[in-house]
Design a protein around this motif. Structure first.
Motif, PDB file in Angstrom:
ATOM      1  N   VAL A  92      -6.464 -37.825  16.973  1.00  0.00           N
ATOM      2  CA  VAL A  92      -6.457 -36.730  15.750  1.00  0.00           C
ATOM      3  C   VAL A  92      -7.729 -36.840  15.005  1.00  0.00           C
ATOM      4  O   VAL A  92      -8.394 -37.782  14.605  1.00  0.00           O
ATOM      5  N   SER A  93      -8.581 -35.730  14.953  1.00  0.00           N
ATOM      6  CA  SER A  93      -9.645 -35.279  14.206  1.00  0.00           C
ATOM      7  C   SER A  93      -9.433 -35.562  12.675  1.00  0.00           C
ATOM      8  O   SER A  93      -8.289 -35.127  12.360  1.00  0.00           O
ATOM      9  N   PRO A  94     -10.405 -36.089  12.094  1.00  0.00           N
ATOM     10  CA  PRO A  94     -10.221 -35.955  10.423  1.00  0.00           C
ATOM     11  C   PRO A  94      -9.945 -34.404   9.956  1.00  0.00           C
ATOM     12  O   PRO A  94      -9.037 -34.440   9.217  1.00  0.00           O
ATOM     13  N   GLU A  95     -10.505 -33.712  10.564  1.00  0.00           N
ATOM     14  CA  GLU A  95     -10.309 -32.176  10.110  1.00  0.00           C
ATOM     15  C   GLU A  95      -8.914 -31.657  10.506  1.00  0.00           C
ATOM     16  O   GLU A  95      -8.275 -30.841   9.681  1.00  0.00           O
ATOM     17  N   LEU A  96      -8.419 -32.168  11.610  1.00  0.00           N
ATOM     18  CA  LEU A  96      -6.759 -31.493  12.050  1.00  0.00           C
ATOM     19  C   LEU A  96      -6.007 -32.352  10.936  1.00  0.00           C
ATOM     20  O   LEU A  96      -4.989 -31.840  10.476  1.00  0.00           O
ATOM     21  N   LYS A  97      -6.204 -33.648  10.779  1.00  0.00           N
ATOM     22  CA  LYS A  97      -5.271 -34.378   9.869  1.00  0.00           C
ATOM     23  C   LYS A  97      -5.432 -33.694   8.396  1.00  0.00           C
ATOM     24  O   LYS A  97      -4.041 -33.667   7.800  1.00  0.00           O
ATOM     25  N   ALA A  98      -6.403 -33.395   7.964  1.00  0.00           N
ATOM     26  CA  ALA A  98      -6.509 -32.399   6.539  1.00  0.00           C
ATOM     27  C   ALA A  98      -5.788 -31.321   6.635  1.00  0.00           C
ATOM     28  O   ALA A  98      -5.022 -30.850   5.745  1.00  0.00           O
ATOM     29  N   GLU A  99      -5.632 -30.420   7.635  1.00  0.00           N
ATOM     30  CA  GLU A  99      -5.167 -29.391   7.799  1.00  0.00           C
ATOM     31  C   GLU A  99      -3.657 -29.558   8.131  1.00  0.00           C
ATOM     32  O   GLU A  99      -2.836 -28.882   7.507  1.00  0.00           O
ATOM     33  N   ILE A 100      -3.201 -30.514   8.851  1.00  0.00           N
ATOM     34  CA  ILE A 100      -1.614 -30.942   8.914  1.00  0.00           C
ATOM     35  C   ILE A 100      -1.151 -31.197   7.436  1.00  0.00           C
ATOM     36  O   ILE A 100      -0.061 -30.577   7.235  1.00  0.00           O
ATOM     37  N   CYS A 101      -2.010 -31.924   6.575  1.00  0.00           N
ATOM     38  CA  CYS A 101      -1.359 -32.135   5.457  1.00  0.00           C
ATOM     39  C   CYS A 101      -1.112 -30.763   4.504  1.00  0.00           C
ATOM     40  O   CYS A 101      -0.184 -30.479   3.842  1.00  0.00           O
ATOM     41  N   GLU A 102      -2.086 -29.861   4.834  1.00  0.00           N
ATOM     42  CA  GLU A 102      -2.035 -28.692   4.257  1.00  0.00           C
ATOM     43  C   GLU A 102      -0.823 -27.750   4.575  1.00  0.00           C
ATOM     44  O   GLU A 102      -0.282 -27.114   3.929  1.00  0.00           O
ATOM     45  N   PHE A 103      -1.093 -27.967   5.843  1.00  0.00           N
ATOM     46  CA  PHE A 103       0.165 -27.137   6.688  1.00  0.00           C
ATOM     47  C   PHE A 103       1.494 -27.465   6.294  1.00  0.00           C
ATOM     48  O   PHE A 103       2.390 -26.323   6.129  1.00  0.00           O
ATOM     49  N   MET A 104       1.784 -28.863   5.972  1.00  0.00           N
ATOM     50  CA  MET A 104       3.272 -28.952   5.716  1.00  0.00           C
ATOM     51  C   MET A 104       3.545 -28.545   4.324  1.00  0.00           C
ATOM     52  O   MET A 104       4.872 -28.495   4.179  1.00  0.00           O
ATOM     53  N   GLY A 105       2.621 -27.982   3.590  1.00  0.00           N
ATOM     54  CA  GLY A 105       3.240 -27.422   2.068  1.00  0.00           C
ATOM     55  C   GLY A 105       3.228 -25.914   2.283  1.00  0.00           C
ATOM     56  O   GLY A 105       3.712 -25.578   1.280  1.00  0.00           O
ATOM     57  N   GLN A 106       3.102 -25.605   3.409  1.00  0.00           N
ATOM     58  CA  GLN A 106       3.341 -24.270   3.507  1.00  0.00           C
ATOM     59  C   GLN A 106       4.958 -23.700   4.025  1.00  0.00           C
ATOM     60  O   GLN A 106       5.532 -24.639   4.925  1.00  0.00           O
ATOM     61  N   SER A 107       5.527 -22.313   3.975  1.00  0.00           N
ATOM     62  CA  SER A 107       6.655 -22.287   4.857  1.00  0.00           C
ATOM     63  C   SER A 107       6.751 -21.225   5.643  1.00  0.00           C
ATOM     64  O   SER A 107       7.668 -20.903   6.268  1.00  0.00           O
ATOM     65  N   GLU A 108       5.613 -20.634   5.897  1.00  0.00           N
ATOM     66  CA  GLU A 108       5.697 -19.380   6.697  1.00  0.00           C
ATOM     67  C   GLU A 108       5.641 -19.733   8.082  1.00  0.00           C
ATOM     68  O   GLU A 108       6.270 -18.699   9.008  1.00  0.00           O
ATOM     69  N   ARG A 149       0.749 -21.119  14.430  1.00  0.00           N
ATOM     70  CA  ARG A 149      -0.565 -20.582  13.968  1.00  0.00           C
ATOM     71  C   ARG A 149      -1.554 -21.461  14.711  1.00  0.00           C
ATOM     72  O   ARG A 149      -1.215 -22.493  15.132  1.00  0.00           O
ATOM     73  N   LYS A 150      -2.657 -20.966  14.980  1.00  0.00           N
ATOM     74  CA  LYS A 150      -3.876 -21.480  15.676  1.00  0.00           C
ATOM     75  C   LYS A 150      -4.574 -22.669  14.688  1.00  0.00           C
ATOM     76  O   LYS A 150      -4.526 -22.415  13.654  1.00  0.00           O
ATOM     77  N   SER A 151      -4.641 -23.709  15.166  1.00  0.00           N
ATOM     78  CA  SER A 151      -5.546 -24.871  14.381  1.00  0.00           C
ATOM     79  C   SER A 151      -6.893 -24.374  14.259  1.00  0.00           C
ATOM     80  O   SER A 151      -7.425 -23.807  15.069  1.00  0.00           O
ATOM     81  N   ARG A 152      -7.306 -25.167  13.371  1.00  0.00           N
ATOM     82  CA  ARG A 152      -8.917 -25.043  13.151  1.00  0.00           C
ATOM     83  C   ARG A 152      -9.584 -26.414  13.581  1.00  0.00           C
ATOM     84  O   ARG A 152     -10.370 -26.746  14.427  1.00  0.00           O
ATOM     85  N   GLY A 153      -8.639 -27.843  13.174  1.00  0.00           N
ATOM     86  CA  GLY A 153      -8.987 -28.790  13.787  1.00  0.00           C
ATOM     87  C   GLY A 153      -8.613 -29.058  15.159  1.00  0.00           C
ATOM     88  O   GLY A 153      -7.844 -28.263  15.771  1.00  0.00           O
ATOM     89  N   VAL A 154      -9.011 -30.063  15.661  1.00  0.00           N
ATOM     90  CA  VAL A 154      -8.726 -30.565  17.182  1.00  0.00           C
ATOM     91  C   VAL A 154      -8.264 -31.868  17.482  1.00  0.00           C
ATOM     92  O   VAL A 154      -8.361 -32.753  16.571  1.00  0.00           O
TER      93      VAL A 154
END
Length: 250
Positions: free
Chosen positions: A85-101, A154-159
């Motif tokens: 898991v890239s650091p960028e994806l990990k940060a994105e996952i943390c943000e993603f878990m806080g949304q409900s859409e 949703r499409k990810s930004r991180g890889v």
């Protein structure tokens, strides 16, 4: 601590698994389902406090579904032993878990093979690997099992980095086994062989891989992979034809 479960099916991944586990060491739960490793895979996994389970190999879909069932958190991330898991994806996952859409992330894969990273201009494969457990389901338990999401993705930004460094000999052997399984699945679903597919599947898949996915940017390596992909597609159709021939012979 990231309040999500990671699950992976493995066998003899001592070369890569430490890299994978380090990338998710701060996830709340790591589930490892092993199908009989004889190297140091499990010894390495124990260092990361992974929950290790043994499950005899019954196909990729069955293995993944079993590992998925063991996860105890609302959000889950599926990885293979040779991924990171890239650091960028990990940060994105943390943000993603806080949304409900959205209920899932369709994640880009950045490949490493034949001694180096794939040119960034080559089109990346994507797979849904992070999702809400209650929204995910493995419907196809055959070869190359994919999770189905009941919800928005949703499409990810991180890889995710994939270290696919298998030698050509091993890759072709794997494709030979997989093509047999896929041909049998097609036969069981009532699909019949086609002369048109036998004639055109190789050039069509080569064109898709080499030109549409832009593998030509990767030079000789891109050409070799495009040919291997095309041959794999051809073998599935050829083996389906062989199965039907044997059936008629009986």
């Amino acid at each position: 601590m990231i309040n999500a479960s990671v699950y992976a099916i493995v066998q003899n991944e001592e070369k890569h698994i430490e890299r994978m586990l380090k990338s998710v060491a701060d996830f709340a739960e790591i589930i490892i389902v092993d199908s009989g490793s004889t190297d140091k895979t499990l010894e390495i996994a124990q260092k990361f406090n992974a929950k290790i389970h043994h499950h005899d190999w019954q196909g990729e879909g069955v293995q993944k579904n079993y590992a998925f069932s063991l996860c105890s958190h609302e959000w889950v991330l599926n990885l293979d032993g040779d991924e990171e898991v890239s650091p960028e994806l990990k940060a994105e996952i943390c943000e993603f878990m806080g949304q409900s859409e959205f209920d899932g992330l369709d994640i880009k894969f950045h490949e490493f093979y034949m001694g180096g990273i794939v040119d960034d201009r080559v089109r990346k494969n994507t797979h849904i690997r992070f999702f809400r457990k209650s929204s995910g389901e493995y419907r196809n338990l055959g070869v190359h099992a994919q999770v189905s999401i009941n919800g928005k993705v949703r499409k990810s930004r991180g890889v995710i980095y994939h270290f696919s460094d298998k030698p050509i000999k091993e890759l072709v052997s794997k494709n030979n086994n997989y093509s047999s399984l896929r041909a049998q699945q097609k036969f069981e679903k009532g699909k019949k062989p086609s002369l048109a597919k036998l004639l055109f599947i190789f050039p069509l898949v080569f064109f898709k891989s080499y030109f549409l996915r832009r593998s030509f940017f990767d030079g000789k390596k891109g050409f070799i992979i495009a040919v291997i992909n095309a041959f794999y597609a051809f073998m599935k159709e050829a083996k389906l034809y062989e199965i039907w021939l044997n059936k008629k012979g009986n």
